[in-house]
Design a protein around this motif. Sequence first.
Motif, short mmCIF file in Angstrom:
data_model
loop_
_atom_site.label_atom_id
_atom_site.label_comp_id
_atom_site.label_asym_id
_atom_site.label_seq_id
_atom_site.Cartn_x
_atom_site.Cartn_y
_atom_site.Cartn_z
N PHE A 30 0.67 -1.34 -0.07
CA PHE A 30 0.16 -0.04 0.04
C PHE A 30 0.87 1.25 -0.15
O PHE A 30 0.36 2.50 0.03
N SER A 31 2.13 1.17 -0.08
CA SER A 31 2.94 2.34 0.29
C SER A 31 2.86 3.32 -0.89
O SER A 31 2.97 4.47 -0.48
N ILE A 38 7.57 3.44 4.22
CA ILE A 38 8.20 4.10 5.55
C ILE A 38 9.28 2.85 5.62
O ILE A 38 10.45 3.34 6.12
N ILE A 39 8.79 1.66 5.25
CA ILE A 39 9.85 0.65 5.60
C ILE A 39 11.04 0.66 4.86
O ILE A 39 12.29 0.32 5.23
N SER A 40 11.22 1.16 3.65
CA SER A 40 12.34 1.52 2.80
C SER A 40 13.16 2.66 3.61
O SER A 40 14.31 2.53 3.63
N THR A 41 12.21 3.63 3.86
CA THR A 41 13.06 4.75 4.65
C THR A 41 13.63 4.26 6.03
O THR A 41 14.94 4.70 6.34
N LYS A 67 1.12 -2.35 11.05
CA LYS A 67 2.62 -1.96 11.33
C LYS A 67 3.35 -3.43 11.60
O LYS A 67 4.53 -3.26 10.81
N SER A 68 2.86 -4.23 12.23
CA SER A 68 3.37 -5.43 12.54
C SER A 68 3.91 -6.46 11.14
O SER A 68 4.74 -6.79 10.90
N THR A 69 2.83 -6.31 10.11
CA THR A 69 3.28 -7.00 8.77
C THR A 69 4.31 -6.41 8.18
O THR A 69 5.23 -6.87 7.72
N GLU A 70 4.22 -4.91 8.19
CA GLU A 70 5.36 -4.12 7.49
C GLU A 70 6.67 -4.24 8.22
O GLU A 70 7.85 -4.32 7.75
N LEU A 71 6.62 -4.52 9.62
CA LEU A 71 7.96 -4.60 10.41
C LEU A 71 8.50 -6.07 10.24
O LEU A 71 9.86 -6.16 10.05
N LEU A 289 2.53 5.46 9.98
CA LEU A 289 2.04 4.55 8.96
C LEU A 289 0.54 4.91 8.74
O LEU A 289 -0.40 4.68 9.85
N PRO A 290 0.05 5.83 7.78
CA PRO A 290 -1.30 6.13 7.74
C PRO A 290 -2.21 5.10 7.07
O PRO A 290 -1.77 4.27 6.83
#
Length: 447
Positions: A30-31, A38-41, A67-71, A289-290
């Motif tokens: 969804f980035s 944000i994960i790439s950042t 958030k947990s999925t992205e982390l 993460l919006p």
Amino acid sequence: MDIKDFHKATNPARTLKARNEEDQKCYIDFSEVRGEDIISTLKDSITIWNPDEPTCNLFTGHIGCGKSTELLRLQVELEAADFYVVYFESSEDLEITDVDIADVFLAIASRISKSLEEIVLEEPKKFQELLQGAWNILNSEVTGVKGKFAGQDIGYTVDGQKLSLSLGIGEITTKMKSDPTLRTKINQYLAPQKTNLIKAINQELLEPAISKLKQQDKNGLVVIVDNLDRIENTVKPWGRTQQEYIFVDQGEYLTQLNCHVIYTMPLALKFSNEYGILTQRFPERPKILPMVPVKYSDGSIHQQGLELMRQMILARAFPNLAPEDRLNKITDIFDTPATLDRLCQVSGGHVRDILKLLNPWIMKDKKFPLQGNTLEQIIRDQRNDFSLRLSAEEWQLLRHVKETKEVSDDLGYQKLIRSRFVFEYRDQGELWFDINPILAESEKLSE
């Protein structure tokens, strides 16, 4: 697809794991519509700009927004860049209604030492001295512990066998989590010594571990402390809220671990009067993460966001199909394409809330295709549940959000954000807010 399989695949409590090949078929990026990857950042901050220097980042967003999925995706990407990553959910180690700074450091030390048990380190004498005091309290307060460990150094059992550091700390943290009186006593002992505790963790655990990891061709150590955003905003005995105490009053200490650290932070703190002070405590501003936008601030449909939310649901039904082929299968699952769009729009782009609507819907209908009238019943039930929790003052705040698409730092807004009555969105860098669509249809907003 079998209806039971679809129900299992849409379980709101299940986090997609980047290591799992089947889970990755269901992952939707969804980035692009969220405004930033944000994960790439976060990854670049560690791997490109500060690979050999400790970093500390805060990561926040609505609970359940992904958030947990992205982390977990970040963990896999960092490991691919030859970093050793320790990821853990702090809620498993901490009592989220009553957290002290020493609890956080003990949890981190326990998880690191357990993850690195195969690496031989020198005996952590300073660390053991500090823990021995906590262990003595444990021995004197908890029945059964004395018979097993009394009179022994924390690193050894009564029969002389070596006890891993992680097991020793784990015994303490487990007892602390389950016994509030014991937790208070141990924190009263450890809190004044937090500087020494951090120093011991750095010198006797982190620094030698990183040195050993680099000998194994690793580029460094990253610790991801998830679920710290879930600590409740209870008031400490001295009048300070728990969230502000941990992240504002003790924020400086959170930055002092000599490795890369990422903490999840309660989103409500972003609306606290102390937020300005919080940003001074940490080297970088919190990463947010919006929500996934399914409409624009003017109310028009956000087609790209809506399409990605459709794919999020369809991927759980048809993980092996290409995205364009899944669209041809909508009526295998839903009575009409409009029903799927209604589900996506009423979720407000909240990735867990859409599953919280879908999962009970599946249980009610028990067969395909799922019927739109059942969804409307679930929406009404949830709207009634939300409405019962709102005061007259909070309804007025919601009317203000509806009109202005803005929030203030008022405590009432903090509750609306924390309770997911108001969502935060980004549009080409611009920040705006809106009411949870389930509440937005309430007649009370027109009163």
